[in-house]
Scaffold this active site. Structure first.
Site, short mmCIF file in Angstrom:
data_model
loop_
_atom_site.label_atom_id
_atom_site.label_comp_id
_atom_site.label_asym_id
_atom_site.label_seq_id
_atom_site.Cartn_x
_atom_site.Cartn_y
_atom_site.Cartn_z
N ASP A 1 7.10 -7.79 -46.89
CA ASP A 1 6.63 -8.21 -48.11
C ASP A 1 7.18 -7.47 -49.27
O ASP A 1 8.26 -7.02 -49.30
CB ASP A 1 5.04 -7.95 -47.74
CG ASP A 1 4.31 -9.27 -48.70
OD1 ASP A 1 4.55 -9.10 -50.08
OD2 ASP A 1 3.43 -9.86 -48.14
N HIS B 1 9.82 -9.35 -50.50
CA HIS B 1 9.40 -10.50 -51.54
C HIS B 1 9.98 -10.15 -52.81
O HIS B 1 10.08 -10.83 -53.60
CB HIS B 1 7.99 -10.91 -51.26
CG HIS B 1 7.68 -11.70 -49.98
ND1 HIS B 1 6.40 -11.83 -49.78
CD2 HIS B 1 8.44 -11.77 -48.92
CE1 HIS B 1 6.51 -12.47 -48.33
NE2 HIS B 1 7.44 -12.30 -48.08
#
Length: 477
Positions: A295, A329
């Site tokens: 992430d 991300h």
């Protein structure tokens, strides 16, 4: 009454002098602001951070019964060594070379948990060991839940140091399936975090301002614990260690002050495996780290929706430097749990590069989160490759999940300087503000972006100020 002409003339001269003086002072103030180096403030923040030191005392966990076979549970040995160190006034709790199995580790004041080179801590896959529940947080909302794997609650002068590895043992059969995604091991029909008794229940408690003590989850629920969480702590050091196979967020300093993260390696590709998430925290220094994550590499947060507005502690004075961001991300991200706001973020001398890195700098919020982001300074960044955008500001985050409300976010003073991008993604720069409150004061200086499919897309923002900026070889004006 007759006025004295001489006195009247002198008073008028004094008045003119005062006006001239004020104008000169105003001009000088504007000049100072225009020429001030914001990274001098970053240096000042770093100098103000108190890094913990410890007495020269060592407490070897094997002296308290720990066995380095990777199979014998050494939870009690860790606990006894930490308690003995604390009671002696502090020092080093030593994890020698070898593999040690344990349940959650709870740090106490003045304790440095030190992992020798060649050491590995394996965290138990038996979820009952992470009970009883403790005061923790899940996606910006406080609750009583499973203990983080390494946890400190309202402690001072704590550290996690050394060259060893902390292995959370999360995988497709342990912790990760609770996220609800098939690729992380979830099977249809099994309980997961989006079931009514999990996140929907916690979200409702947030809206109804239920006290955190009454938000009891843990056993029978599917909300994963953070890996390392100093909660309400002062003077925290994480140095040199490697984190892998995290259940959820990796490092989550919440409501903490004076946090140093130095030379840490995060290699963890599970769901929500953010590398470092300062939340409601102040004076944070992240340096010399490597983030390779499932992430965001770094995500700065400050509470979700009503909770963040009630707590009302902005995250501020955060310096990120000399780090490398690989998969993730986003490289350095603000949001999306950002309702109390973020200010004074400084990012310099970092390298971000991966075909699986979506954005370099990202701000994400919506009108349920609201909040503010201001005073973000980014300098001397080398970006090899990103998938979506070098800079993305999104005030419509999650709107397809009905995340719209009445709290218009404020975003202003975002500055990028000396940034080179070898291969951009879908966009060079992507800014999506709100018509009711456009994004303000974005500047780019000495920025070169190559290979972006769409050079720039800006909605609801003041004009971006460009100085020596090229995207796909075209000079931006």
């Amino acid at each position: 009454m007759k006025l004295n002409p001489t006195l009247y003339s002198n008073l008028f001269l004094v008045f003119l002098l005062l006006i001239t003086s004020c104008k000169d002072e105003t001009k000088q103030t504007k000049k100072d602001i225009a020429t001030a180096d914001p990274f001098a403030q970053a240096d000042s923040i770093i100098r103000s951070i108190k890094v913990p030191t410890f007495p020269d005392k060592t407490f070897d966990i094997t002296d308290f019964g720990a066995i380095n076979d990777g199979e014998t549970n050494s939870t009690e040995a860790f606990k006894k060594a930490i308690e003995a160190c604390n009671q002696a006034g502090g020092g080093k709790v030593l994890v020698p070379s070898g593999t040690f199995l344990t349940g959650p580790i709870h740090l106490l004041d003045n304790v440095n948990l030190h992992l020798s080179e060649g050491s590995e801590i394996l965290f138990s896959t038996n979820k009952s060991e992470y009970l009883p529940v403790v005061h923790t947080s899940y996606e910006g909302v406080e609750l009583m839940n499973y203990s983080p794997l390494v946890y400190a609650y309202q402690k001072k002068n704590i550290a996690l140091t050394g060259r060893g590895t902390l292995n959370g043992q999360a995988n497709e059969t342990n912790w990760w399936p609770w996220c609800g995604a098939e690729r992380y091991g979830h099977k249809k029909g099994e309980a997961q975090q989006r079931d009514d008794h999990n996140l929907p229940r916690l979200r409702k408690m947030n809206e109804e301002a239920v006290p955190y003590q009454d938000r009891v989850f843990g056993e029978g629920h599917q909300l994963r614990p953070a890996f390392f969480q100093p909660f309400g702590c002062e003077n925290v050091l994480v140095q040199g260690v490697t984190f892998t196979n995290a259940p959820f967020w990796v490092m989550h300093p919440i409501k903490s002050t004076n946090v140093t993260v130095d030379g840490v390696i995060v290699s963890s590709h599970g769901p929500n495996n953010d590398g470092c998430d300062p939340e409601y925290s102040k004076n944070v220094h992240i340096k010399n780290c490597v983030f390779d994550t499932g992430d965001d590499c770094i995500a700065i947060k400050s509470g979700r929706n009503d909770e963040g507005r009630r707590v009302n502690i902005p995250s501020e004075n955060i310096v990120v430097e000399d780090c490398r961001m690989k998969d993730g991300h986003g490289g350095v991200v603000m949001g999306s749990e950002i309702s109390a706001g973020v200010r004074n973020v400084f990012v310099r001398n970092c390298r971000m590069d991966s075909p699986e890195l979506d954005r370099a700098i990202r701000i994400k919020t919506n009108t349920l989160r609201g909040g503010f982001v201001e005073n973000v300074f980014v300098k001397n960044i080398q970006v090899g490759q990103v998938k979506e955008a070098v800079l993305k500001i999104n005030t419509y985050y999650g709107i397809y999940d009905n995340q719209e409300g009445e709290h218009i976010p404020t975003i202003q003073n975002i500055h990028l300087e000396n940034v080179t991008v070898a291969k951009g993604g879908k966009y060079g720069i992507l800014v999506q503000g709100r018509e009711e409150r456009p994004v303000k004061n974005i500047t780019l200086k000495n920025v070169e972006i190559k290979g972006a499919e769409t050079p720039i897309l800006v909605e609801n923002s003041e004009p971006i100020q460009f100085e020596n900026v090229t995207i796909n070889g075209q000079s931006m004006k």
